[in-house]
Design an enzyme around this catalytic site. Structure first.
Site, PDB file in Angstrom:
ATOM      1  N   LYS A 193     -27.866   3.526  18.386  1.00 25.43           N
ATOM      2  CA  LYS A 193     -27.851   4.992  18.363  1.00 25.43           C
ATOM      3  C   LYS A 193     -26.457   5.411  18.804  1.00 25.43           C
ATOM      4  O   LYS A 193     -26.070   5.236  19.956  1.00 25.43           O
ATOM      5  CB  LYS A 193     -28.898   5.570  19.309  1.00 25.43           C
ATOM      6  CG  LYS A 193     -28.956   7.088  19.224  1.00 25.43           C
ATOM      7  CD  LYS A 193     -30.195   7.638  19.894  1.00 25.43           C
ATOM      8  CE  LYS A 193     -30.448   9.085  19.536  1.00 25.43           C
ATOM      9  NZ  LYS A 193     -29.345   9.984  19.864  1.00 25.43           N
ATOM     10  N   GLU A 219     -23.045   9.278  11.472  1.00 28.46           N
ATOM     11  CA  GLU A 219     -22.500   9.761  12.736  1.00 28.46           C
ATOM     12  C   GLU A 219     -20.984   9.613  12.721  1.00 28.46           C
ATOM     13  O   GLU A 219     -20.460   8.527  12.458  1.00 28.46           O
ATOM     14  CB  GLU A 219     -23.100   8.925  13.874  1.00 28.46           C
ATOM     15  CG  GLU A 219     -23.025   9.557  15.224  1.00 28.46           C
ATOM     16  CD  GLU A 219     -24.207  10.503  15.515  1.00 28.46           C
ATOM     17  OE1 GLU A 219     -24.970  10.830  14.567  1.00 28.46           O
ATOM     18  OE2 GLU A 219     -24.338  10.915  16.678  1.00 28.46           O
ATOM     19  N   CYS A 221       7.024   6.203  43.143  1.00 31.94           N
ATOM     20  CA  CYS A 221       7.609   5.576  44.309  1.00 31.94           C
ATOM     21  C   CYS A 221       9.095   5.385  44.036  1.00 31.94           C
ATOM     22  O   CYS A 221       9.479   4.933  42.968  1.00 31.94           O
ATOM     23  CB  CYS A 221       6.929   4.228  44.529  1.00 31.94           C
ATOM     24  SG  CYS A 221       7.849   3.152  45.610  1.00 31.94           S
ATOM     25  N   LYS A 262     -33.423   5.056  24.594  1.00 31.95           N
ATOM     26  CA  LYS A 262     -32.142   5.329  25.267  1.00 31.95           C
ATOM     27  C   LYS A 262     -31.820   4.256  26.296  1.00 31.95           C
ATOM     28  O   LYS A 262     -32.701   3.704  26.936  1.00 31.95           O
ATOM     29  CB  LYS A 262     -32.231   6.681  25.982  1.00 31.95           C
ATOM     30  CG  LYS A 262     -32.359   7.873  25.049  1.00 31.95           C
ATOM     31  CD  LYS A 262     -31.001   8.208  24.455  1.00 31.95           C
ATOM     32  CE  LYS A 262     -30.979   9.598  23.853  1.00 31.95           C
ATOM     33  NZ  LYS A 262     -30.714  10.658  24.757  1.00 31.95           N
ATOM     34  N   CYS A 297       5.330   5.571  49.903  1.00 30.65           N
ATOM     35  CA  CYS A 297       4.592   4.609  49.088  1.00 30.65           C
ATOM     36  C   CYS A 297       3.731   3.692  49.965  1.00 30.65           C
ATOM     37  O   CYS A 297       4.239   3.102  50.918  1.00 30.65           O
ATOM     38  CB  CYS A 297       5.601   3.787  48.293  1.00 30.65           C
ATOM     39  SG  CYS A 297       4.853   2.405  47.420  1.00 30.65           S
ATOM     40  N   LEU A 306     -34.671  12.783  16.521  1.00 32.11           N
ATOM     41  CA  LEU A 306     -35.487  11.592  16.751  1.00 32.11           C
ATOM     42  C   LEU A 306     -36.314  11.762  18.020  1.00 32.11           C
ATOM     43  O   LEU A 306     -35.846  12.352  18.991  1.00 32.11           O
ATOM     44  CB  LEU A 306     -34.584  10.372  16.946  1.00 32.11           C
ATOM     45  CG  LEU A 306     -33.823   9.871  15.724  1.00 32.11           C
ATOM     46  CD1 LEU A 306     -32.726   8.910  16.147  1.00 32.11           C
ATOM     47  CD2 LEU A 306     -34.785   9.188  14.750  1.00 32.11           C
ATOM     48  N   TYR A 315       0.844  -1.192   0.000  1.00 28.41           N
ATOM     49  CA  TYR A 315       0.000   0.000   0.000  1.00 28.41           C
ATOM     50  C   TYR A 315       0.890   1.257   0.000  1.00 28.41           C
ATOM     51  O   TYR A 315       0.674   2.190  -0.768  1.00 28.41           O
ATOM     52  CB  TYR A 315      -0.900  -0.023   1.245  1.00 28.41           C
ATOM     53  CG  TYR A 315      -1.788   1.187   1.393  1.00 28.41           C
ATOM     54  CD1 TYR A 315      -3.044   1.215   0.804  1.00 28.41           C
ATOM     55  CD2 TYR A 315      -1.367   2.295   2.110  1.00 28.41           C
ATOM     56  CE1 TYR A 315      -3.860   2.325   0.928  1.00 28.41           C
ATOM     57  CE2 TYR A 315      -2.169   3.409   2.240  1.00 28.41           C
ATOM     58  CZ  TYR A 315      -3.426   3.423   1.655  1.00 28.41           C
ATOM     59  OH  TYR A 315      -4.222   4.530   1.779  1.00 28.41           O
ATOM     60  N   LYS A 373     -36.559   2.127  13.048  1.00 30.71           N
ATOM     61  CA  LYS A 373     -37.108   2.892  11.932  1.00 30.71           C
ATOM     62  C   LYS A 373     -38.061   1.989  11.160  1.00 30.71           C
ATOM     63  O   LYS A 373     -37.701   0.842  10.854  1.00 30.71           O
ATOM     64  CB  LYS A 373     -35.979   3.354  10.997  1.00 30.71           C
ATOM     65  CG  LYS A 373     -34.962   4.247  11.691  1.00 30.71           C
ATOM     66  CD  LYS A 373     -33.746   4.537  10.810  1.00 30.71           C
ATOM     67  CE  LYS A 373     -32.795   5.464  11.567  1.00 30.71           C
ATOM     68  NZ  LYS A 373     -31.496   5.619  10.904  1.00 30.71           N
TER      69      LYS A 373
HETATM   70  S1  IVH Z   1     -31.511   8.804  12.168  1.00 32.01           S
HETATM   71  C1  IVH Z   1     -34.518  11.297  10.358  1.00 32.01           C
HETATM   72  N1  IVH Z   1     -30.003   6.895  13.125  1.00 32.01           N
HETATM   73  O1  IVH Z   1     -29.296  10.927  16.858  1.00 32.01           O
HETATM   74  C2  IVH Z   1     -33.777  10.629  11.431  1.00 32.01           C
HETATM   75  N2  IVH Z   1     -29.764   9.062  14.030  1.00 32.01           N
HETATM   76  O2  IVH Z   1     -31.578  12.301  17.959  1.00 32.01           O
HETATM   77  C3  IVH Z   1     -32.465  11.246  11.651  1.00 32.01           C
HETATM   78  N3  IVH Z   1     -28.035   9.250  15.753  1.00 32.01           N
HETATM   79  O3  IVH Z   1     -28.924  13.833  14.971  1.00 32.01           O
HETATM   80  C4  IVH Z   1     -31.533  10.504  12.483  1.00 32.01           C
HETATM   81  N4  IVH Z   1     -27.401   7.153  15.694  1.00 32.01           N
HETATM   82  O4  IVH Z   1     -26.869  12.453  15.454  1.00 32.01           O
HETATM   83  C5  IVH Z   1     -30.327   8.191  13.185  1.00 32.01           C
HETATM   84  N5  IVH Z   1     -28.694   5.119  13.845  1.00 32.01           N
HETATM   85  C6  IVH Z   1     -29.035   6.402  13.900  1.00 32.01           C
HETATM   86  C7  IVH Z   1     -28.396   7.296  14.788  1.00 32.01           C
HETATM   87  C8  IVH Z   1     -28.800   8.626  14.829  1.00 32.01           C
HETATM   88  C9  IVH Z   1     -27.209   8.335  16.242  1.00 32.01           C
HETATM   89  C10 IVH Z   1     -28.107  10.658  16.204  1.00 32.01           C
HETATM   90  C11 IVH Z   1     -27.979  11.665  15.114  1.00 32.01           C
HETATM   91  C12 IVH Z   1     -29.201  12.507  15.194  1.00 32.01           C
HETATM   92  C13 IVH Z   1     -29.660  12.249  16.575  1.00 32.01           C
HETATM   93  C14 IVH Z   1     -31.150  12.390  16.658  1.00 32.01           C
END
Ligand code: IVH
Length: 675
Positions: free
Chosen positions: A118, A176, A429, A317, A411, A85, A38, A293
């Protein structure tokens, strides 16, 4: 005919190849070629670009290293807003969400959700036009963010060009950016070493690293990114479901979460939540929950948005990683190399599922900087395998009788004096070989090649010998016998015999090696040699006062202090005695009387950039009876020239005066022989 090396079309080919290897290495974690290969491709590209600067483009892999600093970030208006979210905190809230989704869609049966972690970093939008990364922006207020393109280019897992084919003309990817825990620990260790402020958590560190005006700093931070969604998409596929679109992104070379799953209904979501919560500590990045989602795009579109969040997604959370508790006391712990770490004793508190009773406070300065006092209420953080930390004090809750921490003077493990190393902000020490916490390291050092050179005594073996209490000090090594040794793991009779032979052989050594092997702080191999030459025997060195020690070349006040303290600890003298009794010996050393030293009475001039402070070299020379003056004349004996030496060096040449480089000077100082 043109040589293939000079063919500019080779540039394009190399860029494609290098980006593909980047992807294999950083995204798929599956390199196809060795690093050296590389590097060779990269070197070839760099050379070609140097010959054809007009062909350098911002999406060349050579441009990832970090561009020039910016005065400020430009503002970016997001073509499609970056939303947030809705949060759920209980099973009830999750099933309410699921019920609302089903009702709005008039859907019978279970909804299919895409489930993913998340991530606890910061949201970034990448914009690709015709497959090339043209812009990267932070979320900002969702409508407008900051242009961090140069910084994001330094992230090795972000493709500068999309791989594969069929990508849309315009593709905005949302994801992210985060700092892996391992990288976070390294970054903070470095900050502490340099006396800089450490980051409170990986999220802050990621944000601080991405929002750097100087991309070269960002380039040094091991940032990474997971992509979890789309923004604007023009002329091209985007998938009929969330999972399909993430699959497309992965195919175009973007990094996506390996934890993405398709789950059914509330129960599927709950199972996923529990699974991730259990595994969360094993990940190398912080997650603060999971996101569900609605998977099908047509369903997402039917559900739409409410205020600034989609109706089709919910974040669940995890319990917080930071909790409040009382600091009951501060103790100190001795580490491997004798470094003393203050440790907070806490009123037990559950943090992210584990009861925490202790937390590290790093060093004395950290305690002062955070103004942590015994009796305070503090915020404790525990993330991943990282040892719990006291993040900060809650000032409003400080009781009137809160007391300041005082670093002990001896010590706790062995009672030796503690010495504070002002520059490095650490306390150590002075027990050396005597302190059990330091024994392992000391024995390893003792046996090492430049010290007693005991062949076959590797680190693993030393660990075993110390843990099994067979060796307390290096002197015990010489009391080992074949029976004891062959009872150890991975120690056959033959290797036991070899080790005993090596131990026997090591007894014939030199004074310099022996001094070095003792592991006195700051006494490296060269200093040990110089001490040996100066004192000639061990007794003279042992009884020398600080002033005498400082007259030795290479020994300044700090080193003199360490040597002096070492020989004032009774247990160190005992270990030395035992070693000598076991039969360690060396030939007599011919000392160099000062008046006989070739530099005695000589006049020297120092010029140019030297690796040590001038004052230190001057001191060493003066101790040998030499004179150091500022200007070159016919009476100068030697000119010592570092790099970028100028007029003084020229003058020396004109006057035919001997010129030494630093290494030659050191050899002369140490050996006492002319070069
Ligand atoms: S989706 C339309 N997926 O959480 C939906 N957000 O509270 C937009 N985040 O600003 C976000 N992991 O910084 C989504 N798997 C994930 C996520 C995620 C972290 C954060 C992101 C967002 C915040 C919203």
């Amino acid at each position: 005919m043109r040589n293939s090396q000079d063919d500019p079309s080779r540039i394009e080919q190399l860029r494609g190849e290098i980006e593909r290897h980047n992807h294999q290495y950083y995204v798929l974690d599956d390199p196809l070629i060795p690093d050296s290969e590389y590097d060779r491709l990269m070197r070839e590209l760099l050379e070609l670009e140097a010959r054809h600067p007009e062909l350098v483009s911002p999406d060349s892999p050579t441009q990832r290293v970090g561009a020039e600093p910016l005065a400020q970030f430009d503002e970016v208006r997001h073509a499609v807003p970056m939303l947030s979210l809705a949060n759920g905190f209980s099973e009830q809230e999750l099933s309410d969400f699921d019920r609302r989704v089903r009702e709005r869609l008039e859907h019978e049966g279970e909804i299919t959700y895409a489930a993913e972690p998340k991530l606890d970093g910061l949201a970034v939008s990448l914009r690709y036009e015709k497959g090339r990364l043209v812009q990267a922006a932070t979320r900002g207020d969702g409508a407008r963010g900051e242009d961090v393109t140069s910084n994001v280019r330094t992230l090795p897992s972000v493709p500068l060009r999309l791989l594969g084919e069929g990508w849309p003309e315009v593709l905005e990817v949302r994801g992210e950016v985060y700092l892996p825990r391992s990288g976070f620990e390294r970054l903070n260790e470095k900050a502490r070493r340099l006396g800089e402020k450490a980051f409170a958590n990986p999220r802050n560190a990621a944000a601080g690293s991405l929002r750097q005006l100087d991309p070269r700093i960002t380039a040094e931070r091991p940032l990474d990114m997971f992509c979890y969604g789309l923004g604007e998409v023009e002329d091209g596929p985007q998938g009929a479901s969330h999972i399909e679109s993430i699959g497309l992104l992965a195919g175009w070379g973007l990094r996506t979460s390996p934890e993405l799953r398709s789950v059914k209904g509330v129960q599927g979501c709950l199972d996923y939540y529990k699974d991730m919560e259990e595994r969360r500590q094993q990940l190398d990045y912080d997650i603060d929950g999971v996101v569900f989602k609605v998977d099908r795009r047509d369903q997402q579109e039917a559900l739409g948005y409410v205020s600034r969040a989609p109706r089709w997604a919910i974040a669940m959370k995890f319990p917080a990683e930071e909790e409040m508790t009382r600091l009951l006391d501060i103790d100190v712990q001795v580490g491997r190399t004798g470094v003393i770490t203050p440790v907070a004793r806490l009123e037990p508190v559950g943090v992210a599922g584990v009861t925490v009773t202790n937390a590290t406070l790093h060093n004395e300065d950290e305690v002062r900087r955070k103004d942590i006092r015994i009796g305070d209420t503090v915020i404790v953080r525990r993330a991943g395998d990282v040892i719990p930390q006291v993040v900060r004090v809650v000032p409003g809750l400080r009781p009137a009788d809160a007391t300041e921490f005082i670093m002990p003077s001896t010590c706790p493990e062995c009672g030796s004096e503690l010495i504070r190393d002002g520059d490095k902000k650490v306390t150590r020490c002075s027990g050396g070989l005597y302190c059990p916490a330091q024994r392992k390291e000391a024995v390893k050092h003792f046996a090492s090649r430049l010290a007693m050179d005991i062949e076959g005594l590797g680190d693993k073996l030393v660990d075993q010998l110390i843990s099994k209490d067979l060796v307390h000090s290096p002197a015990d090594l010489y009391r080992l016998d074949a029976d004891t040794l062959s009872g150890l793991e991975r120690m056959a009779e033959k290797s036991a015999g070899n080790l005993l032979k090596a131990l026997e052989k090591s007894k014939e050594t030199s004074l310099a090696r022996f001094i070095y092997a003792l592991g006195i702080r700051e006494v490296g191999e060269a200093t040990a040699r110089s001490l040996s030459l100066h004192f000639g025997d061990l007794e003279a060195l042992e009884s020398a006062d600080r002033e005498t020690l400082q007259s030795v070349p290479d020994v300044g006040p700090v080193v003199a202090m360490h040597i002096h303290t070492f020989f004032r600890q009774a247990h160190n003298l005992q270990v030395i005695n035992d070693l000598l009794e076991s039969g360690i010996h060396w030939p007599a050393v011919e000392t160099t009387p000062l008046s006989m030293h070739p530099l005695a009475g000589k006049t020297l001039v120092l010029t140019g950039a030297l690796s040590r402070p001038r004052a230190q070299i001057k001191e060493a020379l003066q101790a040998l009876g030499a004179k150091v003056v500022g200007s070159v004349s016919a009476r100068t004996d030697y000119v010592v020239a570092g790099s970028e030496a100028g007029s003084k060096l020229e003058k020396a040449r004109r006057l035919n005066i001997d010129v030494l480089n630093e290494a030659q000077l050191d050899t002369m100082i140490l050996s006492g022989k002319d070069q």
